[in-house]
Design a protein around this motif. Structure first.
Motif, PDB file in Angstrom:
ATOM      1  N   GLY A 241       0.816  -1.210   0.000  1.00  0.00           N
ATOM      2  CA  GLY A 241       0.000   0.000   0.000  1.00  0.00           C
ATOM      3  C   GLY A 241       0.847   1.256   0.000  1.00  0.00           C
ATOM      4  O   GLY A 241       0.574   2.216  -0.737  1.00  0.00           O
ATOM      5  N   ILE A 242       1.888   1.279   0.823  1.00  0.00           N
ATOM      6  CA  ILE A 242       2.775   2.443   0.874  1.00  0.00           C
ATOM      7  C   ILE A 242       3.447   2.668  -0.474  1.00  0.00           C
ATOM      8  O   ILE A 242       3.465   3.791  -1.007  1.00  0.00           O
ATOM      9  N   LEU A 243       3.988   1.596  -1.067  1.00  0.00           N
ATOM     10  CA  LEU A 243       4.705   1.737  -2.333  1.00  0.00           C
ATOM     11  C   LEU A 243       3.757   2.142  -3.469  1.00  0.00           C
ATOM     12  O   LEU A 243       4.081   3.036  -4.266  1.00  0.00           O
TER      13      LEU A 243
ATOM     14  N   LEU B 135       0.118   7.241  -7.053  1.00  0.00           N
ATOM     15  CA  LEU B 135      -0.854   8.311  -6.819  1.00  0.00           C
ATOM     16  C   LEU B 135      -0.242   9.517  -6.114  1.00  0.00           C
ATOM     17  O   LEU B 135      -0.947  10.477  -5.820  1.00  0.00           O
ATOM     18  N   HIS B 136       1.071   9.455  -5.832  1.00  0.00           N
ATOM     19  CA  HIS B 136       1.791  10.559  -5.184  1.00  0.00           C
ATOM     20  C   HIS B 136       1.183  10.940  -3.837  1.00  0.00           C
ATOM     21  O   HIS B 136       1.162  12.132  -3.467  1.00  0.00           O
ATOM     22  N   GLY B 137       0.679   9.926  -3.128  1.00  0.00           N
ATOM     23  CA  GLY B 137       0.145  10.162  -1.795  1.00  0.00           C
ATOM     24  C   GLY B 137       1.234  10.098  -0.745  1.00  0.00           C
ATOM     25  O   GLY B 137       2.411   9.886  -1.040  1.00  0.00           O
ATOM     26  N   GLN B 138       0.837  10.309   0.514  1.00  0.00           N
ATOM     27  CA  GLN B 138       1.755  10.230   1.635  1.00  0.00           C
ATOM     28  C   GLN B 138       1.927   8.776   2.071  1.00  0.00           C
ATOM     29  O   GLN B 138       1.043   7.946   1.861  1.00  0.00           O
TER      30      GLN B 138
ATOM     31  N   ALA C 241      -0.180   3.346   3.983  1.00  0.00           N
ATOM     32  CA  ALA C 241      -0.247   2.355   5.062  1.00  0.00           C
ATOM     33  C   ALA C 241      -1.696   2.107   5.479  1.00  0.00           C
ATOM     34  O   ALA C 241      -2.114   0.951   5.671  1.00  0.00           O
ATOM     35  N   LEU C 242      -2.489   3.176   5.640  1.00  0.00           N
ATOM     36  CA  LEU C 242      -3.903   3.018   5.982  1.00  0.00           C
ATOM     37  C   LEU C 242      -4.653   2.261   4.886  1.00  0.00           C
ATOM     38  O   LEU C 242      -5.472   1.380   5.168  1.00  0.00           O
TER      39      LEU C 242
END
Length: 280
Positions: A201-203, A209-212, A217-218
């Motif tokens: 999810g993090i990767l 999507l250029h998210g945090q 992680a969520l």
């Protein structure tokens, strides 16, 4: 071994499946989905629509075979296709299609009389909600400009959860998670699902999507929970019906519905999480 000696039969893995066949089928299905997303997004919706039709028939046949329940198949099939394709219009399109499908199922069953009416109608509406309604959220993921990447994040998250759970469960599984529902599912496997799913999810969220990182992680943790619940829900259905698989379409997997179990609820969760975390 002599020429007259037959080859030994393919032995299933510790997970109870023909591992080579399962991997081969998974690779083919995954490649088709990825290519559809990278080329034409409407093709992905077509794949979802086809999967919905096959899974609906498998579930209806399983209900009839296992418990004598008669799903109103024609209204659910037609309504299911309407839900998937009208998902391009957003939630309103899905809601209108589902509502009409439920109403038609209520009326369609009139011709078979009183006996089993509530049972059959409930199963028909359940089938319409469980398969096409949930799957419509997967189709709705591709609506935005970055929709292909959103759908890829969803697919990567579910596959990572399943892969992590399988690997850790086979290698380390000792403590059953729900022994009366799915004896092979362990807490160690769930831990592996969570670890691999959160990393995936993090990767995927940060790179695609250029998210945090915390958003990824969520997202990954939510998909692991929904995928695990989806797997357990289908196991409950099959145990209640007294069947092993929903079908036999896919070698090493059973029916297509047996592969959709973790994807269906996760599609709705993925859409909601991305809508909240990374709005378009």
């Amino acid at each position: 071994m002599t020429a007259d000696t037959p080859d030994p039969p393919s032995r299933p893995s510790r997970a109870g499946r023909d591992l080579r066949a399962a991997i081969g089928v998974g690779v083919v299905l995954g490649a088709a989905i990825i290519l559809s997303l990278l080329m034409v997004r409407f093709v992905f919706i077509g794949i979802v629509a086809a999967a919905v039709a096959v899974s609906t028939v498998e579930l209806a046949n399983a209900l009839k075979r296992g418990a004598g329940i008669r799903v109103s198949l024609i209204p659910v099939l037609v309504g299911g296709q309407a839900m998937v394709w009208l998902s391009w219009l957003g939630l309103r399109g899905i809601l209108v299609a589902f509502t009409i499908t439920a109403l038609v199922c209520l009326a369609w069953r009139f011709r078979d009389g009183v006996d089993g009416y509530l049972r059959d109608v409930s199963a028909s509406v359940f089938t319409a909600a469980y398969v096409p309604l949930f799957a419509s959220f997967a189709a709705m993921l591709v609506r935005p400009e970055d929709g292909a990447f959103r759908a890829l994040c969803f697919m990567i998250g579910v596959v990572a959860s399943d892969t992590g759970g399988y690997a850790f469960g086979v290698l380390l599984g000792r403590h059953p998670m729900a022994p009366k529902v799915s004896p092979k599912k362990s807490w160690e496997g769930f831990g592996g699902s969570m670890l691999v799913g959160v990393v995936a999810g993090i990767l995927s969220v940060t790179l695609l999507l250029h998210g945090q990182w915390w958003e990824g992680a969520l997202f990954g943790a939510a998909l692991v929970c929904s995928a695990t619940l989806g797997d357990l829900m289908e196991s409950l259905i099959k145990r209640d019906l007294g069947i092993k698989d929903m079908g036999n379409l896919l070698p090493g997997h059973g029916g297509l519905m047996d592969r959709m179990d973790s994807l269906l609820p996760s599609a709705a969760v993925a859409w909601m999480m991305l809508f909240w975390l990374i709005p378009t």
